[in-house]
Design a protein around this motif. Structure first.
Motif, PDB file in Angstrom:
ATOM      1  N   UNK A 116      38.097  45.219  49.336  1.00  0.00           N
ATOM      2  CA  UNK A 116      37.124  44.772  48.352  1.00  0.00           C
ATOM      3  C   UNK A 116      36.280  43.637  48.903  1.00  0.00           C
ATOM      4  N   UNK A 117      35.080  43.567  48.417  1.00  0.00           N
ATOM      5  CA  UNK A 117      34.235  42.420  48.726  1.00  0.00           C
ATOM      6  C   UNK A 117      34.585  41.331  47.719  1.00  0.00           C
ATOM      7  N   UNK A 118      34.169  40.099  47.944  1.00  0.00           N
ATOM      8  CA  UNK A 118      34.528  39.036  47.000  1.00  0.00           C
ATOM      9  C   UNK A 118      34.106  39.335  45.565  1.00  0.00           C
ATOM     10  N   UNK A 119      32.931  39.899  45.344  1.00  0.00           N
ATOM     11  CA  UNK A 119      32.469  40.195  43.993  1.00  0.00           C
ATOM     12  C   UNK A 119      33.302  41.308  43.372  1.00  0.00           C
ATOM     13  N   UNK A 120      33.708  42.288  44.163  1.00  0.00           N
ATOM     14  CA  UNK A 120      34.478  43.414  43.649  1.00  0.00           C
ATOM     15  C   UNK A 120      35.946  43.050  43.456  1.00  0.00           C
ATOM     16  N   UNK A 121      36.347  41.862  43.885  1.00  0.00           N
ATOM     17  CA  UNK A 121      37.738  41.443  43.765  1.00  0.00           C
ATOM     18  C   UNK A 121      38.025  40.853  42.389  1.00  0.00           C
ATOM     19  N   UNK A 122      37.046  40.778  41.527  1.00  0.00           N
ATOM     20  CA  UNK A 122      37.248  40.249  40.177  1.00  0.00           C
ATOM     21  C   UNK A 122      37.794  41.347  39.279  1.00  0.00           C
ATOM     22  N   UNK A 123      38.879  41.054  38.610  1.00  0.00           N
ATOM     23  CA  UNK A 123      39.499  41.992  37.677  1.00  0.00           C
ATOM     24  C   UNK A 123      39.370  41.410  36.276  1.00  0.00           C
ATOM     25  N   UNK A 124      39.266  42.273  35.266  1.00  0.00           N
ATOM     26  CA  UNK A 124      39.153  41.812  33.886  1.00  0.00           C
ATOM     27  C   UNK A 124      40.498  41.476  33.257  1.00  0.00           C
ATOM     28  N   UNK A 125      41.587  41.992  33.812  1.00  0.00           N
ATOM     29  CA  UNK A 125      42.909  41.683  33.269  1.00  0.00           C
ATOM     30  C   UNK A 125      43.369  40.325  33.800  1.00  0.00           C
ATOM     31  N   UNK A 126      44.571  39.920  33.436  1.00  0.00           N
ATOM     32  CA  UNK A 126      45.068  38.627  33.896  1.00  0.00           C
ATOM     33  C   UNK A 126      45.468  38.697  35.368  1.00  0.00           C
ATOM     34  N   UNK A 147      41.475  58.422  33.655  1.00  0.00           N
ATOM     35  CA  UNK A 147      41.897  59.411  32.668  1.00  0.00           C
ATOM     36  C   UNK A 147      42.299  58.754  31.349  1.00  0.00           C
ATOM     37  N   UNK A 148      43.027  57.644  31.442  1.00  0.00           N
ATOM     38  CA  UNK A 148      43.506  56.976  30.231  1.00  0.00           C
ATOM     39  C   UNK A 148      42.416  56.219  29.489  1.00  0.00           C
ATOM     40  N   UNK A 149      41.562  55.521  30.234  1.00  0.00           N
ATOM     41  CA  UNK A 149      40.653  54.570  29.609  1.00  0.00           C
ATOM     42  C   UNK A 149      39.179  54.800  29.904  1.00  0.00           C
ATOM     43  N   UNK A 150      38.876  55.727  30.802  1.00  0.00           N
ATOM     44  CA  UNK A 150      37.485  55.987  31.135  1.00  0.00           C
ATOM     45  C   UNK A 150      36.848  54.889  31.967  1.00  0.00           C
ATOM     46  N   UNK A 151      37.683  54.100  32.655  1.00  0.00           N
ATOM     47  CA  UNK A 151      37.164  53.037  33.511  1.00  0.00           C
ATOM     48  C   UNK A 151      38.114  52.831  34.688  1.00  0.00           C
ATOM     49  N   UNK A 152      37.629  52.111  35.678  1.00  0.00           N
ATOM     50  CA  UNK A 152      38.429  51.843  36.858  1.00  0.00           C
ATOM     51  C   UNK A 152      39.445  50.735  36.620  1.00  0.00           C
ATOM     52  N   UNK A 153      40.359  50.588  37.576  1.00  0.00           N
ATOM     53  CA  UNK A 153      41.444  49.618  37.467  1.00  0.00           C
ATOM     54  C   UNK A 153      40.910  48.196  37.312  1.00  0.00           C
TER      55      UNK A 153
END
Length: 109
Positions: free
Chosen positions: A29-39, A66-72
Motif C-alpha cells: 500500500x501507499x501511505x494514502x491507501x494505508x488508511x483504514x476506516x475501522x479501528x 460480497x458481505x458489504x459491497x466494499x473493500x477491506x
C-alpha cells in the motif's frame, strides 16, 4: 562499468526494487491507501489473521466485497467486526461472544 550503471545498480535500478511500502503480510500500500476506516485494533487483527493463517488477501477482499459491497480498508467498525468473526470461523477459532466473561453473579434463579 560506467559510473552511471554502477550508481543505478547500487540504487536498486536493477528492476528488483520495491516502492518501500510493504508491511510484511502481503498487503502492499501507499501511505494514502494505508488508511483504514475501522479501528487500529481491528486492522491489526485482520492483518494478523491473514498472515498467521496464510489466508489469500484476495479471498479476504472478496469476502468484504460480497458481505458489504466494499473493500477491506473501507469497512466501518461494525463491518470489520463481522468480517473478523467470519475470518475466525474460517480458521477454526470460535469468536468471542458479546459480553464474554460476564456472569449473572448475585442473581438467583
Amino acid at each position: 562499468m560506467p559510473p552511471e550503471t554502477d550508481r543505478a545498480s547500487r540504487n536498486g535500478a536493477s528492476g528488483n526494487s520495491s516502492n518501500g511500502y510493504r508491511n510484511g503480510n502481503g498487503y502492499h500500500a501507499s501511505p494514502a491507501a494505508d488508511r483504514w476506516n475501522c479501528t487500529e485494533g481491528q486492522k491489526g487483527l485482520i492483518l494478523r489473521l491473514v498472515h498467521e493463517h496464510q489466508l489469500d488477501k484476495n479471498d479476504v477482499e472478496a469476502m468484504a466485497q460480497q458481505l458489504f459491497g466494499c473493500g477491506v480498508t473501507v469497512m466501518d467498525k461494525m463491518q470489520a467486526s463481522q468480517l473478523i468473526e467470519d475470518l475466525l470461523e474460517k480458521v477454526g477459532k470460535k469468536p468471542r461472544a458479546a459480553g464474554a466473561g460476564e456472569t449473572d453473579r448475585g442473581v438467583r434463579r
